[in-house]
Design an enzyme around this catalytic site. Structure first.
Site, PDB file in Angstrom:
ATOM      1  N   GLU A 161       0.806  -1.227   0.000  1.00  0.00           N
ATOM      2  CA  GLU A 161       0.000   0.000   0.000  1.00  0.00           C
ATOM      3  C   GLU A 161       0.835   1.271   0.000  1.00  0.00           C
ATOM      4  O   GLU A 161       0.604   2.188   0.778  1.00  0.00           O
ATOM      5  CB  GLU A 161      -0.972  -0.028   1.192  1.00  0.00           C
ATOM      6  CG  GLU A 161      -1.903  -1.234   1.135  1.00  0.00           C
ATOM      7  CD  GLU A 161      -2.905  -1.299   2.279  1.00  0.00           C
ATOM      8  OE1 GLU A 161      -2.896  -0.418   3.157  1.00  0.00           O
ATOM      9  OE2 GLU A 161      -3.706  -2.257   2.293  1.00  0.00           O
ATOM     10  N   ASN A 204       2.182  -5.132  -3.133  1.00  0.00           N
ATOM     11  CA  ASN A 204       0.789  -5.473  -2.837  1.00  0.00           C
ATOM     12  C   ASN A 204      -0.012  -4.198  -2.564  1.00  0.00           C
ATOM     13  O   ASN A 204       0.469  -3.311  -1.856  1.00  0.00           O
ATOM     14  CB  ASN A 204       0.785  -6.376  -1.582  1.00  0.00           C
ATOM     15  CG  ASN A 204      -0.525  -7.077  -1.324  1.00  0.00           C
ATOM     16  OD1 ASN A 204      -1.022  -7.808  -2.179  1.00  0.00           O
ATOM     17  ND2 ASN A 204      -1.096  -6.874  -0.136  1.00  0.00           N
ATOM     18  N   HIS A 240     -10.342  -6.355  -2.292  1.00  0.00           N
ATOM     19  CA  HIS A 240     -11.401  -6.272  -1.281  1.00  0.00           C
ATOM     20  C   HIS A 240     -12.604  -5.631  -1.982  1.00  0.00           C
ATOM     21  O   HIS A 240     -12.703  -4.416  -2.076  1.00  0.00           O
ATOM     22  CB  HIS A 240     -10.942  -5.438  -0.084  1.00  0.00           C
ATOM     23  CG  HIS A 240      -9.801  -6.059   0.660  1.00  0.00           C
ATOM     24  ND1 HIS A 240      -9.959  -7.209   1.409  1.00  0.00           N
ATOM     25  CD2 HIS A 240      -8.496  -5.729   0.746  1.00  0.00           C
ATOM     26  CE1 HIS A 240      -8.782  -7.548   1.942  1.00  0.00           C
ATOM     27  NE2 HIS A 240      -7.882  -6.674   1.550  1.00  0.00           N
ATOM     28  N   GLU A 270      -6.052 -10.742  -1.771  1.00  0.00           N
ATOM     29  CA  GLU A 270      -6.822 -10.646  -0.516  1.00  0.00           C
ATOM     30  C   GLU A 270      -8.322 -10.584  -0.803  1.00  0.00           C
ATOM     31  O   GLU A 270      -9.047  -9.755  -0.243  1.00  0.00           O
ATOM     32  CB  GLU A 270      -6.394  -9.392   0.286  1.00  0.00           C
ATOM     33  CG  GLU A 270      -4.909  -9.347   0.591  1.00  0.00           C
ATOM     34  CD  GLU A 270      -4.479  -8.178   1.483  1.00  0.00           C
ATOM     35  OE1 GLU A 270      -5.358  -7.479   2.032  1.00  0.00           O
ATOM     36  OE2 GLU A 270      -3.262  -7.975   1.629  1.00  0.00           O
ATOM     37  N   ASP A 272     -12.133 -10.602  -0.860  1.00  0.00           N
ATOM     38  CA  ASP A 272     -13.360 -10.776  -0.078  1.00  0.00           C
ATOM     39  C   ASP A 272     -14.402  -9.834  -0.656  1.00  0.00           C
ATOM     40  O   ASP A 272     -14.087  -9.047  -1.556  1.00  0.00           O
ATOM     41  CB  ASP A 272     -13.149 -10.590   1.445  1.00  0.00           C
ATOM     42  CG  ASP A 272     -12.427  -9.312   1.829  1.00  0.00           C
ATOM     43  OD1 ASP A 272     -12.464  -8.342   1.039  1.00  0.00           O
ATOM     44  OD2 ASP A 272     -11.840  -9.270   2.923  1.00  0.00           O
TER      45      ASP A 272
HETATM   46  C1  XIL Z   1      -5.972  -6.880   8.164  1.00  0.00           C
HETATM   47  C2  XIL Z   1      -6.257  -8.088   9.029  1.00  0.00           C
HETATM   48  O1  XIL Z   1      -7.152  -8.921   8.333  1.00  0.00           O
HETATM   49  C3  XIL Z   1      -6.855  -7.661  10.346  1.00  0.00           C
HETATM   50  O2  XIL Z   1      -7.015  -8.776  11.216  1.00  0.00           O
HETATM   51  C4  XIL Z   1      -5.977  -6.610  11.013  1.00  0.00           C
HETATM   52  O3  XIL Z   1      -6.590  -6.131  12.186  1.00  0.00           O
HETATM   53  C5  XIL Z   1      -5.700  -5.459  10.054  1.00  0.00           C
HETATM   54  O4  XIL Z   1      -5.144  -5.963   8.849  1.00  0.00           O
HETATM   55  N1  XIL Z   1      -4.733  -4.987   3.576  1.00  0.00           N
HETATM   56  C6  XIL Z   1      -3.722  -5.816   3.985  1.00  0.00           C
HETATM   57  C7  XIL Z   1      -3.934  -6.751   5.114  1.00  0.00           C
HETATM   58  O5  XIL Z   1      -2.661  -5.838   3.329  1.00  0.00           O
HETATM   59  O6  XIL Z   1      -2.770  -6.967   5.852  1.00  0.00           O
HETATM   60  C8  XIL Z   1      -5.045  -6.289   6.030  1.00  0.00           C
HETATM   61  O7  XIL Z   1      -5.284  -7.301   6.993  1.00  0.00           O
HETATM   62  C9  XIL Z   1      -6.270  -5.973   5.229  1.00  0.00           C
HETATM   63  C10 XIL Z   1      -6.006  -4.860   4.241  1.00  0.00           C
END
Ligand code: XIL
Length: 511
Positions: A161, A204, A240, A270, A272
């Site tokens: 990020e 990422n 996401h 990631e 969802d």
């Molecule tokens: C999130 C985890 O899922 C949570 O449990 C934690 O509290 C915060 O981080 N982007 C990412 C991940 O790269 O590491 C994050 O994971 C979600 C967003």
């Protein structure tokens, strides 16, 4: 070319499978798979999930599904700097060790996550103010961590990020950027490569899945790193998603392809799907989520440059999406550990099946019938032709406010029953404006103020055609009284031109 053909997706899919033509009922001929893992393996792709170390020992059903369904794992938190090294040179490897051991036991590959990020840093790192001290801390942290898991964790997210769409220079203002400037990114990759020369090193980020400003910036940043031989091997697109509005499959595929063409491995890292932005029943939300997941996963499966898909967990109950108090139902299994429709969306996506596209719902979207069905909102519409467009073009000239533009008003019938949809248009502006173009559905329900559902937003360069694409889902609590499609956005005085507008319904994959 009809506007609907521009997707090219249904056709491409039939061509890419060995299962026969679209007329053949192949529902009985298709291989069926008992688990996601088997389906992914048959395609030569990875299907992964984020893993929580504590749940491995406390929830046996979690551990069983993890082992059965997935071929790759990423520790959700256990390999972040804060949890791993809470005090300088004091490490807690317990969760990471158990995740690694369990994954190796089940023949799952591992991705470590993550070295530089603006979150979950230990406070002792946050309080560093000397650039060399930060460099040394990062180097020592990488050396210790990568040495411990050498040959076991073969892929690492090195930088997470780093791009911020809203920051003046485009980079997120974290401690690394503040002390080391944008070069921290290449420094981190070089250090990680020295710490483990065999590891594959990834960038990422989120909201880089769709074509647009942030993805373009990221693409240029990585192209520059590759051109200068900085050891970077892959990119993770977090994905996401919000199931009421997410990247269109063809847009995602084009984007995956351009990163892959740099020689990078691409992963959906990631995945969802939030449902809270969508009204309607839980069943309607689940159906929309199933299609969003299927389209995203199939995009990876059908792109040779995409190595695999990792979900950010698999049980709704434990999803980070609910941490802020909403119930998002964002993953694959419900609270009773039952498979949701989204599970079958991932399964169908892994089998390379697309959602079926209906005909376009927009009338005269290619302006072959002149300006029929279109109106100018506080502007004058003109029918024009451009050398680089095969179809006539409609332009809104003399726009008097940022709300002015082009509109199609009578779309109620097309959208009255809701569902999942995908959208595209060719767009261009003449004149410069700091704001981009906004495409939206304006929905009126009796007794309520009109609501605006944004289908897409894109910054345009003057005089350059861009393709806008997006997918979305609608579910009504009470049927609307009118639905209108609107193109607007830039400052008054800037002219807006569009053509090849299409909006197609997405149906669950047959069979
Ligand atoms: C999130 C985890 O899922 C949570 O449990 C934690 O509290 C915060 O981080 N982007 C990412 C991940 O790269 O590491 C994050 O994971 C979600 C967003």
């Amino acid at each position: 070319m009809r506007a609907t053909d521009a997707f090219g997706i249904g056709l491409a899919m039939v061509g890419a499978t060995a299962l026969g033509s679209a007329c053949v009922d192949y529902s009985n001929m298709e291989p069926s798979f008992a688990t996601l893992r088997q389906a992914a393996q048959a395609q030569g792709k990875l299907i992964g999930t984020a893993v929580d170390g504590a749940l491995l020992s406390t929830d046996s059903e979690y551990a069983r599904l993890l082992a059965e369904e997935f071929s790759a794992v990423t520790p959700e938190n256990a390999t972040k700097w804060g949890p791993l090294e809470p005090q300088d040179d004091t490490y807690d490897f317990s969760d990471a060790d158990s995740i690694v051991a369990t994954a190796l036991d089940h023949d799952q590959s591992l991705k470590g996550h993550v070295f530089t990020w603006h979150q979950q840093l230990p406070s002792w790192v946050e309080s560093i103010s000397d650039p060399d001290e930060l460099r040394l801390a990062l180097r020592e942290h990488m050396e210790t961590t990568m040495a411990r898991y050498r040959g076991q964790i073969k892929v690492w997210d090195v930088v997470n990020e780093a791009v911020d769409d809203n920051a003046p220079a485009g980079y997120r203002e974290n401690i690394f950027y503040e002390l080391l400037g944008p070069d921290y990114i290449e420094e981190a990759f070089l250090m990680a490569h020295e710490a483990d020369p065999d590891a594959l090193l990834y960038y990422n980020d989120y909201a880089i899945e769709r074509m647009g400003h942030k993805a373009d910036f990221t693409y240029q940043m990585l192209r520059d790193l590759v051109a200068r031989d900085i050891p970077i091997h892959g990119i993770g697109m977090q994905s996401h998603l919000s199931v009421h509005r997410y990247p269109a499959a063809d847009d995602l595929r084009d984007n995956i392809r351009r990163f892959a063409d740099l020689g990078l491995r691409v992963e959906i890292s990631e995945l969802d799907g939030r449902t809270s932005g969508l009204t309607g029943t839980l069943d309607q939300q689940y159906e929309a989520q199933r299609i969003a997941f299927q389209e995203t996963v199939a995009s990876c499966v059908l792109e040779p440059g995409c190595a695999g898909v990792t979900l950010w967990g698999f049980l709704d109950e434990y999803s980070w999406l609910d941490d802020e108090g909403t119930e998002e139902h964002g993953l694959l299994f419900d609270d009773n550990y039952e498979k949701k429709p989204s599970y079958w969306g991932v399964m169908d996506g892994l089998r390379g099946k697309w959602a079926k596209r209906g005909p376009t719902l927009v009338k005269n979207g290619d302006f072959e019938d002149e300006l029929d069905h279109w109106v100018g909102v506080d502007s004058t519409l003109s029918l024009e032709s451009f050398e680089d467009q095969a179809h006539p073009v409609a332009c809104a000239r003399g726009r008097s406010s940022s709300e002015s533009g082009l509109s199609q008003v009578d779309l109620l019938d097309a959208f009255a029953s809701g569902g999942s949809f995908t959208f595209r248009a060719e767009v261009r502006q003449e004149g410069t404006a700091p704001a981009g173009i906004n495409v939206a559905l304006i929905v009126e329900q009796s007794g309520q103020d009109p609501s605006t559902l944004s289908l897409g937003y894109l910054y345009l360069e003057e005089g350059v055609w861009r393709t806008m694409r997006g997918s979305f889902a609608l579910a009504w609590e009470a049927p609307p009284t009118s639905v209108r499609l609107s193109f607007s956005g830039p400052d008054p005085g800037v002219d807006l031109c569009i053509t090849q507008v299409a909006l197609n319904q997405l149906h669950p994959a047959p069979g």
